[in-house]
Write an enzyme that holds these catalytic residues in place. Structure first.
Site, PDB file in Angstrom:
ATOM      1  N   LYS A   1       0.903  -1.217   0.164  1.00 37.81           N
ATOM      2  CA  LYS A   1      -0.043  -0.063  -0.063  1.00 37.81           C
ATOM      3  C   LYS A   1       0.872   0.925  -0.122  1.00 37.81           C
ATOM      4  O   LYS A   1       1.819   1.270   0.837  1.00 37.81           O
ATOM      5  CB  LYS A   1      -0.921  -0.083   1.269  1.00 37.81           C
TER       6      LYS A   1
HETATM    7  O1  G3P Z   1      -9.862   2.533   4.111  1.00 40.91           O
HETATM    8  C1  G3P Z   1      -9.261   3.568   4.353  1.00 40.91           C
HETATM    9  C2  G3P Z   1      -9.532   3.715   5.737  1.00 40.91           C
HETATM   10  O2  G3P Z   1      -8.760   2.917   6.450  1.00 40.91           O
HETATM   11  C3  G3P Z   1      -9.932   5.032   6.196  1.00 40.91           C
HETATM   12  O3  G3P Z   1     -11.129   5.052   6.912  1.00 40.91           O
HETATM   13  O4  G3P Z   1     -12.827   5.659   8.497  1.00 40.91           O
HETATM   14  O5  G3P Z   1     -10.557   6.446   8.893  1.00 40.91           O
HETATM   15  O6  G3P Z   1     -11.851   7.439   7.044  1.00 40.91           O
HETATM   16  P1  G3P Z   1     -11.713   6.243   7.973  1.00 40.91           P
END
Ligand code: G3P
Length: 217
Positions: free
Chosen positions: A87
């Site tokens: 990633k």
């Molecule tokens: O997949 C990306 C993720 O980990 C971010 O998610 O909910 O932290 O915006 P969030």
């Protein structure tokens, strides 16, 4: 549509795997920290543990922000298990690294994507997955789903093989709308998958079926 779970929590990963609909896992440094996984050795071991639970792709994020560092870290991560997807952040050196890994046959996931232009570059570099963060766009009054639709259109125009991995999914409506638009993959919390199970008429109907069965047996 592939379902990935966005967590480093092994119990949740096991629960999703046991359900039989899990295609992979995504993680990031914040999710690792949330589980208290710190230090390089522990982090690498945790990736190995995740790979043992699931059959599909497991995204493991580099910390370096320079090309050489990303290559070094990415190669180390990829050597852990063939399921590992490197990633990379959506920055100039991340794009260079995506091309480098493409040429070496190593899968990549370009993350922190917030515009269609960024997604176009990631596809040009040959990324396996591109991760537009829809929830974080919604958080700032910008339609995250619209970004998924824009990327779908652009990729279809040219037949790009990069898979759209709708990330920062927060709930079941994100999942459903991403499916309508044609995202290749969604990654979200386990709750966004389990929420798809729910309908009150299912519960009422089942209760009635069981009650009627009991009357006759
Ligand atoms: O997949 C990306 C993720 O980990 C971010 O998610 O909910 O932290 O915006 P969030």
């Amino acid at each position: 549509m592939k379902f990935f779970v966005d967590t480093a929590n092994l119990d949740q990963i096991r629960e999703a795997q046991d359900l039989g609909v899990l295609d992979g896992v995504t993680t990031n440094p914040s999710l690792m920290a949330k589980e208290g996984i710190t230090g390089k050795e522990n982090i690498l071991n945790h990736y190995k543990a995740i790979c043992e639970i699931v059959d599909g792709d497991v995204s493991a994020e580099v910390i370096a922000t320079d090309f050489e560092g990303m290559v070094r870290e990415g190669e180390e991560l990829a050597a852990l298990n063939p399921q590992i997807v490197v990633k990379l952040p959506m920055i100039k050196d991340g794009i260079k690294a995506a091309k480098y890994f493409k040429d070496k046959g190593i899968k990549t996931n370009v993350t922190l994507v917030f515009s269609a232009g960024q997604a176009l570059l990631a596809a040009k570099a040959g990324a396996t997955y591109v991760s537009p963060f829809i929830g974080r766009l919604d958080d700032i009054s910008t339609d995250g789903l619209n970004l998924i639709a824009e990327i779908r259109e652009i990729y279809d125009n040219y037949g790009f093989e990069t898979q759209i991995l709708a990330a920062s999914v927060r709930h079941t409506m994100h999942v459903l709308n991403c499916a309508k638009i044609g995202a290749d993959v969604m990654t979200g919390p386990l709750s966004s998958i389990l929420g798809l199970l729910k309908h009150p008429l299912t519960d009422i109907g089942l209760e009635k079926f069981l009650a009627d069965y009991k009357k006759g047996n």
